[in-house]
Write a protein that holds these residues in place. Sequence first.
Motif, mmCIF file in Angstrom:
data_model
loop_
_atom_site.group_PDB
_atom_site.id
_atom_site.type_symbol
_atom_site.label_atom_id
_atom_site.label_comp_id
_atom_site.label_asym_id
_atom_site.label_seq_id
_atom_site.Cartn_x
_atom_site.Cartn_y
_atom_site.Cartn_z
ATOM 1 N N ASN A 5 5.361 70.354 64.769
ATOM 2 C CA ASN A 5 6.133 69.865 63.629
ATOM 3 C C ASN A 5 5.747 70.603 62.351
ATOM 4 O O ASN A 5 6.604 70.881 61.510
ATOM 5 C CB ASN A 5 5.933 68.364 63.438
ATOM 6 C CG ASN A 5 6.648 67.554 64.509
ATOM 7 O OD1 ASN A 5 7.542 68.050 65.191
ATOM 8 N ND2 ASN A 5 6.241 66.314 64.671
ATOM 9 N N ILE A 8 7.472 73.937 62.403
ATOM 10 C CA ILE A 8 8.901 73.774 62.111
ATOM 11 C C ILE A 8 9.101 73.567 60.616
ATOM 12 O O ILE A 8 9.979 74.187 60.001
ATOM 13 C CB ILE A 8 9.502 72.602 62.926
ATOM 14 C CG1 ILE A 8 9.563 72.985 64.404
ATOM 15 C CG2 ILE A 8 10.881 72.220 62.407
ATOM 16 C CD1 ILE A 8 9.890 71.832 65.331
ATOM 17 N N ALA A 9 8.280 72.709 60.005
ATOM 18 C CA ALA A 9 8.389 72.451 58.565
ATOM 19 C C ALA A 9 8.127 73.728 57.768
ATOM 20 O O ALA A 9 8.844 74.014 56.804
ATOM 21 C CB ALA A 9 7.418 71.348 58.152
ATOM 22 N N PHE A 11 8.485 76.907 58.793
ATOM 23 C CA PHE A 11 9.525 77.914 59.012
ATOM 24 C C PHE A 11 10.830 77.555 58.314
ATOM 25 O O PHE A 11 11.527 78.427 57.812
ATOM 26 C CB PHE A 11 9.769 78.124 60.511
ATOM 27 C CG PHE A 11 10.683 79.281 60.773
ATOM 28 C CD1 PHE A 11 10.237 80.588 60.617
ATOM 29 C CD2 PHE A 11 12.003 79.080 61.133
ATOM 30 C CE1 PHE A 11 11.086 81.669 60.831
ATOM 31 C CE2 PHE A 11 12.860 80.153 61.346
ATOM 32 C CZ PHE A 11 12.407 81.453 61.201
ATOM 33 N N HIS A 12 11.169 76.270 58.239
ATOM 34 C CA HIS A 12 12.462 75.862 57.688
ATOM 35 C C HIS A 12 12.372 75.296 56.267
ATOM 36 O O HIS A 12 13.360 74.762 55.759
ATOM 37 C CB HIS A 12 13.121 74.837 58.617
ATOM 38 C CG HIS A 12 13.508 75.434 59.936
ATOM 39 N ND1 HIS A 12 14.601 76.251 60.085
ATOM 40 C CD2 HIS A 12 12.912 75.363 61.151
ATOM 41 C CE1 HIS A 12 14.676 76.652 61.343
ATOM 42 N NE2 HIS A 12 13.671 76.136 62.010
ATOM 43 N N PRO A 14 12.668 74.827 52.361
ATOM 44 C CA PRO A 14 13.731 75.366 51.504
ATOM 45 C C PRO A 14 13.247 76.299 50.399
ATOM 46 O O PRO A 14 13.965 76.581 49.453
ATOM 47 C CB PRO A 14 14.363 74.098 50.916
ATOM 48 C CG PRO A 14 13.251 73.112 50.907
ATOM 49 C CD PRO A 14 12.405 73.428 52.108
ATOM 50 N N ASN A 29 8.092 82.519 56.303
ATOM 51 C CA ASN A 29 9.151 81.645 56.800
ATOM 52 C C ASN A 29 10.525 82.279 56.616
ATOM 53 O O ASN A 29 10.672 83.373 56.064
ATOM 54 C CB ASN A 29 9.057 80.251 56.178
ATOM 55 C CG ASN A 29 9.516 80.179 54.737
ATOM 56 O OD1 ASN A 29 9.745 81.181 54.082
ATOM 57 N ND2 ASN A 29 9.644 78.961 54.242
ATOM 58 N N ARG A 30 11.520 81.573 57.081
ATOM 59 C CA ARG A 30 12.909 82.041 57.052
ATOM 60 C C ARG A 30 13.381 82.299 55.624
ATOM 61 O O ARG A 30 13.989 83.329 55.335
ATOM 62 C CB ARG A 30 13.783 80.990 57.738
ATOM 63 C CG ARG A 30 15.236 81.336 57.863
ATOM 64 C CD ARG A 30 16.008 80.234 58.572
ATOM 65 N NE ARG A 30 15.892 78.939 57.907
ATOM 66 C CZ ARG A 30 16.630 78.557 56.865
ATOM 67 N NH1 ARG A 30 17.532 79.368 56.361
ATOM 68 N NH2 ARG A 30 16.458 77.374 56.323
ATOM 69 N N ARG A 31 13.090 81.378 54.695
ATOM 70 C CA ARG A 31 13.568 81.544 53.312
ATOM 71 C C ARG A 31 12.917 82.766 52.656
ATOM 72 O O ARG A 31 13.568 83.479 51.913
ATOM 73 C CB ARG A 31 13.271 80.290 52.503
ATOM 74 C CG ARG A 31 13.726 80.352 51.068
ATOM 75 C CD ARG A 31 15.220 80.409 50.940
ATOM 76 N NE ARG A 31 15.781 79.155 51.425
ATOM 77 C CZ ARG A 31 17.023 78.784 51.265
ATOM 78 N NH1 ARG A 31 17.874 79.552 50.617
ATOM 79 N NH2 ARG A 31 17.450 77.652 51.752
ATOM 80 N N THR A 39 13.784 89.955 58.605
ATOM 81 C CA THR A 39 13.481 88.737 59.361
ATOM 82 C C THR A 39 12.028 88.344 59.128
ATOM 83 O O THR A 39 11.194 89.184 58.783
ATOM 84 C CB THR A 39 13.694 88.950 60.869
ATOM 85 O OG1 THR A 39 12.725 89.906 61.334
ATOM 86 C CG2 THR A 39 15.097 89.454 61.176
#
Length: 182
Positions: A5, A8-9, A11-12, A14, A29-31, A39
């Motif tokens: 978890n 996940i937090a 990587f995603h 905001p 992370n992604r942002r 990437t």
Amino acid sequence: MNSSNADIAFFHAPIGLVELENRVIRRANRRFSMIFGGTAAEYADRPLRDFYPSEAEFERIGARGLAVMRRTGEYHDERIMRRADGDLFWCRVRGQSLTPEDPFRHGIWSFADISDERPLVQLTPREREVAILTCRGLSAKEVGADLGLSYRTVEAHRARLLDKFGARKLPELVAKLSGMPL
């Protein structure tokens, strides 16, 4: 929160996040990858210096950040950074050390693209420093003390900033630098 978890937090989230070790990105992370390009996987083991406008900026901001982090364990500023494609942009940066005894050894840093709020004008590294400290409300003497300059030199830098930003007075310059409506 278990490890899965937490991952996940991270990587995603905001906001752009990186885990740094000695100013080298261990994971992003992604942002962060959306802000800087590419990437998230492409950032593993990349030195943070790759994203500064110059080596001198990397060293100067690092020295200032380290001094603050030794006292508080955290640091924040707004600065010009470089995307993977070489484009420069304004970025709000915040860092939290996980190793207060050696602040840069391990930490979590956030990055937010604030280029929509800030005009990007070609500035010298010194003009950029003077602009940032001016936006923090420091007087010319305080900026001079912070940067090791005379207040007259700071005033000369401010005069060039007024000209470059088309501002008539210091409050108008600060408004333009901070993205406030005029």
